[in-house]
Design an enzyme around this catalytic site. Structure first.
Site, PDB file in Angstrom:
ATOM      1  CE  LYS A   1      -4.295  -1.708   0.733  1.00 11.04           C
ATOM      2  NZ  LYS A   1      -5.659  -1.687   1.138  1.00 11.04           N
TER       3      LYS A   1
ATOM      4  CE  LYS B   1      -5.986  -8.433  -1.956  1.00 12.39           C
ATOM      5  NZ  LYS B   1      -7.361  -8.217  -1.525  1.00 12.39           N
TER       6      LYS B   1
ATOM      7  CE  LYS C   1     -13.555  -4.202   0.729  1.00 14.28           C
ATOM      8  NZ  LYS C   1     -12.439  -3.494   1.288  1.00 14.28           N
TER       9      LYS C   1
HETATM   10  P1  ATP Z   1      -8.760  -2.759  -0.335  1.00 11.10           P
HETATM   11  O1  ATP Z   1      -8.887  -2.894  -1.828  1.00 11.10           O
HETATM   12  O2  ATP Z   1      -9.389  -1.535   0.202  1.00 11.10           O
HETATM   13  O3  ATP Z   1      -7.353  -2.960   0.144  1.00 11.10           O
HETATM   14  P2  ATP Z   1      -9.651  -5.427  -0.219  1.00 11.10           P
HETATM   15  O4  ATP Z   1     -10.536  -5.514  -1.387  1.00 11.10           O
HETATM   16  O5  ATP Z   1      -8.304  -6.030  -0.326  1.00 11.10           O
HETATM   17  O6  ATP Z   1      -9.576  -3.936   0.278  1.00 11.10           O
HETATM   18  P3  ATP Z   1     -10.292  -6.076   2.473  1.00 11.10           P
HETATM   19  O7  ATP Z   1     -11.257  -5.213   3.152  1.00 11.10           O
HETATM   20  O8  ATP Z   1      -8.847  -5.805   2.703  1.00 11.10           O
HETATM   21  O9  ATP Z   1     -10.485  -6.099   0.920  1.00 11.10           O
HETATM   22  O10 ATP Z   1     -10.587  -7.593   2.778  1.00 11.10           O
HETATM   23  C1  ATP Z   1     -11.784  -8.084   3.329  1.00 11.10           C
HETATM   24  C2  ATP Z   1     -11.735  -9.581   3.449  1.00 11.10           C
HETATM   25  O11 ATP Z   1     -11.796 -10.177   2.163  1.00 11.10           O
HETATM   26  C3  ATP Z   1     -10.451 -10.119   4.078  1.00 11.10           C
HETATM   27  O12 ATP Z   1     -10.753 -11.264   4.826  1.00 11.10           O
HETATM   28  C4  ATP Z   1      -9.609 -10.477   2.885  1.00 11.10           C
HETATM   29  O13 ATP Z   1      -8.656 -11.464   3.176  1.00 11.10           O
HETATM   30  C5  ATP Z   1     -10.654 -10.973   1.924  1.00 11.10           C
HETATM   31  N1  ATP Z   1     -10.235 -10.732   0.541  1.00 11.10           N
HETATM   32  C6  ATP Z   1      -9.931  -9.539  -0.012  1.00 11.10           C
HETATM   33  N2  ATP Z   1      -9.593  -9.690  -1.300  1.00 11.10           N
HETATM   34  C7  ATP Z   1      -9.699 -11.018  -1.571  1.00 11.10           C
HETATM   35  C8  ATP Z   1      -9.496 -11.806  -2.733  1.00 11.10           C
HETATM   36  N3  ATP Z   1      -9.119 -11.261  -3.866  1.00 11.10           N
HETATM   37  N4  ATP Z   1      -9.704 -13.132  -2.657  1.00 11.10           N
HETATM   38  C9  ATP Z   1     -10.107 -13.702  -1.498  1.00 11.10           C
HETATM   39  N5  ATP Z   1     -10.308 -13.018  -0.363  1.00 11.10           N
HETATM   40  C10 ATP Z   1     -10.107 -11.689  -0.383  1.00 11.10           C
END
Ligand code: ATP
Ligand code: LTN
Length: 332
Positions: free
Chosen positions: A114, A196, A199
Site C-alpha cells: 500500500k 489480487k 475492492k
Molecule cells: P482494499 O482494496 O481496500 O485494500 P480489499 O478488497 O483487499 O480492500 P479487504 O477489506 O482488505 O479487501 O478484505 C476483506 C476480506 O476479504 C479479508 O478477509 C480479505 O482477506 C478478503 N479478501 C480480499 N480480497 C480477496 C481476494 N481477492 N480473494 C479472497 N479473499 C479476499
C-alpha cells in the site's frame, strides 16, 4: 455470557464488496456462524488509512451492512456493527502498539504494497494498521478469524502480540486461529491474474461486485483474460487466468477442481467462461436483490448496527478493563 467459541472478522468500507470479499470472507462467516458467538464488523477506522470521500464512506458503510445481511448473516444471532461505534478498539490499539515492535510492522507485506501504491500519503495509520486489527480481534477474545489468504500475515502478528502480552501479564488474551478457506481464499483480478482482485482497484473489468447485474457479470467473465492453449486445466504457473476462473467456479458451485476439468474437457475457453459467469450471476442474484430491498429500510439497518455496537462495546469493554487492571492503571 455464552460458552460458545468466538468468531471475529471485518471488512473495510473502502470500496464496493466484490467476489473476493464474498468467497474469501463473508461466505465462510455465514457457514460458520451457527456454531460460534459472532462479531462481524465494518472496519471504517481501517478504511481511513487511505483517503476516503466522506459521503461515499457513509453510503458504503450502510450498504455493506445491508450486504452482510443479504449474504445470510442473521442480525439476531450475530453482532453486526461499525468499528468506530465501539471506541474500545482504538483504546486497546494504543495499548497493543506499545507491545508491537517497529521492525515487525515494517515487515508487513500489505504495508509495503500500500505504501508503494500511495507514495503521497504514507501515513502512520497505514503503518500501525495491523495493531488496530489485532485490537479488533483480541478485544473479543476471538478463537477463530475467517479471512482471505492476504490476511494470514496480520493474523500471525496478532498471535505474536497476544502471546507477548500473555507472557508478561498472564492469560489475558485468547490466541486466535486464522480460518482460510480451501477455495476462494485468493481470487485474482479478471484483467490480470497476477494481481489480487480488490475492492479499491479502479481498473474496469478487473473485479466483479456483489451488486453487479447478471448482464454485467456475464460481460466481465466473457472478457476475462485467459491463457494460451484451449484446455480447461488447473495449472497456476502455465494457466493463471484459467486457474483463477476454476477457483471461482469451484467456490460458486462447490465442485472440486478435477471434476471441473472433467466437465469442461474439450469445451474450450469461451464455453467455460460463460459457465463461470452464469454460476456467479446465480450466486449473487439473491444477494443483490435482498440488499437492494434492505437499503429501502434505513431505520431497520440503524437498529441493527446500534444493537450490534451495544453488544460489541459490552464484550470489548470487559476485555479492556481487564487489560487496564493488569497494566496498573487506576480504576475510574
Ligand atoms: P482494499 O482494496 O481496500 O485494500 P480489499 O478488497 O483487499 O480492500 P479487504 O477489506 O482488505 O479487501 O478484505 C476483506 C476480506 O476479504 C479479508 O478477509 C480479505 O482477506 C478478503 N479478501 C480480499 N480480497 C480477496 C481476494 N481477492 N480473494 C479472497 N479473499 C479476499
Ligand atoms: N485488515 C483486514 C480487515 C480487518 C479485519 C480485522 C479482518 C480489520 N480488522 C479483524 C479480520 C479481523 C483486511 O482485510 N484488509
Amino acid at each position: 455470557m455464552s460458552d460458545k467459541k468466538v468468531i471475529f472478522s471485518g471488512i473495510q468500507p473502502s470500496g464496493e464488496l466484490m467476489l473476493g470479499s464474498y468467497f474469501g470472507a463473508i461466505k465462510n462467516w455465514v457457514e460458520l456462524s451457527g456454531m460460534y458467538d459472532c462479531y462481524f464488523c465494518i472496519v471504517d477506522m481501517h478504511a481511513i488509512t487511505v483517503r476516503q470521500d466522506p459521503a461515499e464512506l457513509r453510503r458504503r458503510t450502510l450498504e455493506q451492512l445491508a450486504q452482510y445481511i443479504a449474504c445470510g448473516l442473521d442480525p439476531e444471532a450475530c453482532a453486526l456493527f461499525v468499528q468506530s461505534h465501539a471506541p474500545q478498539h482504538a483504546e486497546l490499539a494504543w495499548v497493543l502498539g506499545c507491545y508491537t515492535m517497529f521492525g515487525e510492522l515494517q515487515r508487513m507485506t500489505q504495508f509495503k504494497e500500500k505504501s508503494s501504491k500511495n507514495t503521497e500519503n504514507i501515513n502512520s495509520g497505514l503503518f500501525t494498521y495491523p495493531v488496530l486489527m489485532a485490537a479488533d480481534i483480541l478485544a473479543y477474545q476471538a478463537d477463530l478469524v475467517p479471512v482471505g489468504d492476504d490476511q494470514k500475515q496480520h493474523l500471525e502478528l496478532t498471535r505474536d502480540i497476544a502471546q507477548r502480552f500473555n507472557g508478561i501479564y498472564g492469560d489475558v488474551f485468547t490466541v486466535p486461529e486464522p480460518y482460510i478457506p480451501k477455495t476462494g481464499a485468493r481470487i485474482m483480478s479478471l484483467c490480470d491474474p497476477s494481481s489480487k482482485m480488490s475492492k479499491s482497484d479502479g481498473t474496469s473489468g478487473a473485479s466483479v461486485y456483489l451488486m453487479d447485474t447478471p448482464e454485467a457479470i456475464m460481460r466481465a467473465f466473457k472478457r476475462a483474460v485467459t491463457d494460451s492453449g484451449s484446455e480447461v486445466r488447473y495449472d497456476l504457473a502455465e494457466k493463471p487466468g484459467v486457474s483463477n476462473l476454476m477457483q471461482i467456479y469451484s467456490a460458486a458451485t462447490g465442485m472440486d477442481l478435477s471434476a471441473i476439468e472433467a466437465r469442461f474437457s474439450g469445451r474450450g475457453y469461451g464455453y467455460f467462461k460463460s459457465a463461470v459467469g452464469e454460476a456467479v450471476a446465480e450466486t449473487l442474484r439473491p444477494i443483490r436483490e435482498r440488499a437492494a430491498d434492505l437499503m429501502k429500510n434505513k431505520d431497520y439497518l440503524a437498529g441493527i448496527y446500534k444493537k450490534g455496537a451495544r453488544r460489541a462495546s459490552e464484550t470489548s469493554g470487559r476485555t479492556l478493563r481487564g487489560v487496564y487492571e493488569k497494566l496498573g492503571f487506576v480504576e475510574k
